[in-house]
Design an enzyme around this catalytic site. Structure first.
Site, PDB file in Angstrom:
ATOM      1  CG  ASP A   1      45.038  31.676  40.746  1.00  0.00           C
ATOM      2  OD1 ASP A   1      45.769  30.806  41.247  1.00  0.00           O
ATOM      3  OD2 ASP A   1      44.466  31.542  39.651  1.00  0.00           O
TER       4      ASP A   1
ATOM      5  CG  HIS B   1      35.904  30.415  39.555  1.00  0.00           C
ATOM      6  ND1 HIS B   1      35.168  29.348  39.099  1.00  0.00           N
ATOM      7  CD2 HIS B   1      37.187  29.996  39.625  1.00  0.00           C
ATOM      8  CE1 HIS B   1      35.984  28.328  38.917  1.00  0.00           C
ATOM      9  NE2 HIS B   1      37.213  28.695  39.227  1.00  0.00           N
TER      10      HIS B   1
HETATM   11  N1  CMC Z   1      37.603  42.275  37.214  1.00  0.00           N
HETATM   12  C1  CMC Z   1      36.645  43.107  36.699  1.00  0.00           C
HETATM   13  N2  CMC Z   1      35.533  42.679  36.061  1.00  0.00           N
HETATM   14  C2  CMC Z   1      35.371  41.360  35.929  1.00  0.00           C
HETATM   15  C3  CMC Z   1      36.307  40.416  36.441  1.00  0.00           C
HETATM   16  C4  CMC Z   1      37.447  40.919  37.098  1.00  0.00           C
HETATM   17  N3  CMC Z   1      38.359  40.097  37.599  1.00  0.00           N
HETATM   18  N4  CMC Z   1      35.889  39.167  36.163  1.00  0.00           N
HETATM   19  C5  CMC Z   1      34.740  39.289  35.492  1.00  0.00           C
HETATM   20  N5  CMC Z   1      34.409  40.609  35.367  1.00  0.00           N
HETATM   21  C6  CMC Z   1      33.192  41.163  34.763  1.00  0.00           C
HETATM   22  C7  CMC Z   1      33.254  41.100  33.239  1.00  0.00           C
HETATM   23  O1  CMC Z   1      33.811  42.268  32.691  1.00  0.00           O
HETATM   24  C8  CMC Z   1      31.795  40.919  32.893  1.00  0.00           C
HETATM   25  O2  CMC Z   1      31.170  42.163  33.039  1.00  0.00           O
HETATM   26  P1  CMC Z   1      29.918  42.563  32.078  1.00  0.00           P
HETATM   27  O3  CMC Z   1      28.828  41.571  32.421  1.00  0.00           O
HETATM   28  O4  CMC Z   1      29.591  43.973  32.445  1.00  0.00           O
HETATM   29  O5  CMC Z   1      30.418  42.416  30.656  1.00  0.00           O
HETATM   30  C9  CMC Z   1      31.261  40.022  34.030  1.00  0.00           C
HETATM   31  O6  CMC Z   1      32.112  40.306  35.157  1.00  0.00           O
HETATM   32  C10 CMC Z   1      31.312  38.524  33.727  1.00  0.00           C
HETATM   33  O7  CMC Z   1      32.645  38.189  33.356  1.00  0.00           O
HETATM   34  P2  CMC Z   1      33.032  37.092  32.272  1.00  0.00           P
HETATM   35  O8  CMC Z   1      34.394  37.400  31.760  1.00  0.00           O
HETATM   36  O9  CMC Z   1      31.910  36.945  31.282  1.00  0.00           O
HETATM   37  O10 CMC Z   1      33.039  35.794  33.183  1.00  0.00           O
HETATM   38  P3  CMC Z   1      33.686  34.413  32.796  1.00  0.00           P
HETATM   39  O11 CMC Z   1      32.958  33.403  33.598  1.00  0.00           O
HETATM   40  O12 CMC Z   1      33.759  34.256  31.318  1.00  0.00           O
HETATM   41  O13 CMC Z   1      35.200  34.592  33.319  1.00  0.00           O
HETATM   42  C11 CMC Z   1      37.127  34.629  34.672  1.00  0.00           C
HETATM   43  C12 CMC Z   1      35.700  34.092  34.507  1.00  0.00           C
HETATM   44  C13 CMC Z   1      37.807  33.890  35.846  1.00  0.00           C
HETATM   45  C14 CMC Z   1      37.947  34.352  33.401  1.00  0.00           C
HETATM   46  C15 CMC Z   1      37.066  36.165  34.940  1.00  0.00           C
HETATM   47  O14 CMC Z   1      36.331  36.403  36.134  1.00  0.00           O
HETATM   48  C16 CMC Z   1      38.454  36.805  35.032  1.00  0.00           C
HETATM   49  O15 CMC Z   1      39.018  37.204  34.014  1.00  0.00           O
HETATM   50  N6  CMC Z   1      39.024  36.919  36.288  1.00  0.00           N
HETATM   51  C17 CMC Z   1      40.364  37.443  36.440  1.00  0.00           C
HETATM   52  C18 CMC Z   1      41.390  36.349  36.114  1.00  0.00           C
HETATM   53  C19 CMC Z   1      41.469  35.299  37.202  1.00  0.00           C
HETATM   54  O16 CMC Z   1      41.536  35.595  38.386  1.00  0.00           O
HETATM   55  N7  CMC Z   1      41.515  34.024  36.776  1.00  0.00           N
HETATM   56  C20 CMC Z   1      41.678  32.881  37.667  1.00  0.00           C
HETATM   57  C21 CMC Z   1      40.479  32.007  37.715  1.00  0.00           C
HETATM   58  S1  CMC Z   1      40.523  30.866  39.110  1.00  0.00           S
HETATM   59  C22 CMC Z   1      41.844  29.826  38.758  1.00  0.00           C
HETATM   60  C23 CMC Z   1      41.459  28.805  37.784  1.00  0.00           C
HETATM   61  O17 CMC Z   1      40.817  27.807  38.183  1.00  0.00           O
HETATM   62  O18 CMC Z   1      41.790  28.956  36.601  1.00  0.00           O
END
Ligand code: CMC
Length: 429
Positions: free
Chosen positions: A364, A307
């Site tokens: 989710d 998140h």
């Molecule tokens: N599985 C594997 N690796 C992950 C995941 C995941 N679900 N989420 C983040 N990471 C890794 C990412 O690859 C990155 O690694 P590195 O630092 O080595 O490059 C690190 O963790 C940070 O991730 P980020 O994408 O920079 O983080 P963000 O804050 O931009 O993204 C997120 C947050 C929710 C989009 C992401 O965690 C994600 O894609 N999760 C899966 C989709 C999901 O469950 N979304 C629902 C969010 S909650 C409902 C809502 O309110 O929308």
């Protein structure tokens, strides 16, 4: 304002005001930075940018805290009705008995959708995703209520638009589902509560009444409350930014639905179930899929994990995990994907990759398992999120209008070609 921040640029010192919220969260005010220094700030994904001051939702990602108008999510999801929470978000205070009756009655009276709108459904192809249908149906409402075009009308008129949206969105969502499975539309019934009415429109048939199970009704109420607002996330920021051009509330909410649809945001609930099904069909080897999620050469991500704001746990996920166990037990359902979900969580929470990046189950991760248990088809999961989020979008749009916020217009750093002259085709070879 008690402190200030100092910025030194090319040897020159600038003083920037610091704002403090009611829970002591702090922000450096850079609104005059460009005028004073000629510099903008760069922050892709707005990871560190406060776009507004808001009194609606407080969220502390480090401590897993979520409050609506000061009330903890744990208390609201346990004791309140979704309609009470919607009133709280939109009007700022919990309703007294008279206010709640007024709100409930007004919403009940507007649940019918203009019959002409039914013709739109005929144009969608079979299998149209209900989020696409819902987004365009909500945008179409602005053509049926053109008086909503001007957001600067007296509050009574704007209030009617808000009530219409709250009233008609469940009807439109259930209709989209009925049309997608080739069933006749079931009309709203005024004797039902908000959630009962939705369940009836989803599951009743002209040939057969639908018996509303209180366990299912309770679960739906809880899920809608848990999704009702989440401050400046992708879809809410979309609603506010669209509304900031003085676009009407229907169009702003329609844009919010489109933003919510993506699998990184609300679409994750559908993606989680699809992922769990895929793992089950692959033999249920959770370790293999955890390795895939960690592999940077593999595009697979553990859906429902991670998140932008919560870095220790998502308080909504905690409540939903318990609700998921309760609902499945009370309905006597054993869903093998729940076992896979729990195994994935257990492994991931001990794996250094997830621990170091502070990746925890989000709202989710378990919600889809409950939706499935209560009979909601997978493609409707994100629509359920939208139904829950609607009062939050309305409240945020209203706050943005009342605060007289300027049009949203971020800047950029240009990285394209320097100026060059056009060459006519023969010279370009
Ligand atoms: N599985 C594997 N690796 C992950 C995941 C995941 N679900 N989420 C983040 N990471 C890794 C990412 O690859 C990155 O690694 P590195 O630092 O080595 O490059 C690190 O963790 C940070 O991730 P980020 O994408 O920079 O983080 P963000 O804050 O931009 O993204 C997120 C947050 C929710 C989009 C992401 O965690 C994600 O894609 N999760 C899966 C989709 C999901 O469950 N979304 C629902 C969010 S909650 C409902 C809502 O309110 O929308």
């Amino acid at each position: 304002m008690s402190e200030t921040a100092k910025l030194i640029l090319n040897g020159k010192e600038y003083e920037l005001p610091v704002y403090e919220g009611t829970e002591n969260e702090k922000a450096i005010d850079i609104t005059k930075l460009l005028d004073q220094t000629g510099y903008i700030t760069l922050d892709s994904g707005y990871k560190n940018t406060g776009s507004t001051k808001s009194a609606i939702t407080f969220l502390d990602g480090d401590n897993g805290i979520l409050w609506y108008r000061g009330y903890p999510i744990e208390q609201l999801s346990e004791y309140a009705s979704f309609i009470e929470v919607a009133y709280l978000l939109i009007y700022g205070e919990l309703p007294n008995a008279k206010e709640l009756t007024y709100f409930q009655n007004s919403i009940t009276q507007h649940t019918l959708v203009h019959e002409d709108m039914k013709r739109f459904y005929e144009a969608y192809p079979t299998g149209a995703h209900p989020m696409g249908v819902l987004s365009s149906m909500i945008a179409s409402m602005s053509t049926f209520y053109p008086e909503a075009q001007n957001p600067n009308r007296p509050f009574k008129d704007i209030e009617m638009t808000m009530h219409r949206l709250m009233a008609k969105m469940p009807t439109l969502a259930a209709q989209a589902h009925k049309v997608s499975i080739g069933h006749p539309i079931i009309y709203p019934r005024n004797s039902f509560s908000y959630t009962q009415n939705f369940l009836n429109m989803m599951f009743a048939l002209p040939t057969e009444d639908y018996e509303i199970d209180p366990v299912v009704d309770d679960a739906l109420n809880k899920l809608l409350i848990l999704h009702a607002d989440h401050e400046q996330n992708c879809s809410t920021s979309t609603v506010r930014i669209v509304g900031s051009s003085q676009s009407n509330l229907y169009s702003s909410v329609s844009a919010g639905i489109a933003a919510l649809w993506g699998p990184l945001h609300g679409g994750a609930n559908q993606a989680v179930i699809e992922m769990l099904e895929r793992i089950k069909a692959d033999g249920g080897n959770t370790d293999k899929w955890i390795e895939k999620a960690k592999d940077k050469n593999d595009s697979f991500r553990l859906m429902g994990f991670g998140h932008r704001v919560y870095k220790n746990f998502d308080p909504r996920a905690k409540i939903i995990k318990k609700a998921c166990d309760d609902v499945l037990n009370r309905l006597g359902i054993h869903d093998p994907v729940l076992d896979i979900a729990k195994r994935l969580e257990e492994v991931a929470l001990q794996d250094p990759y997830f621990v170091e990046r502070k990746l925890y189950p989000n709202v989710d991760f378990y919600s889809g398992i409950i939706y499935r248990a209560i009979g909601i088809p997978t493609e409707m999961f994100t629509v359920m999120f939208a139904l829950g989020r609607l009062p939050g979008w309305i409240a945020q749009w209203k706050e943005m209008v009342e605060q007289g916020e300027p049009i949203g217009r971020p800047r950029q750093i240009y990285t394209g070609a320097n100026k060059r002259d056009y060459m006519p085709m023969p010279l370009r070879g």
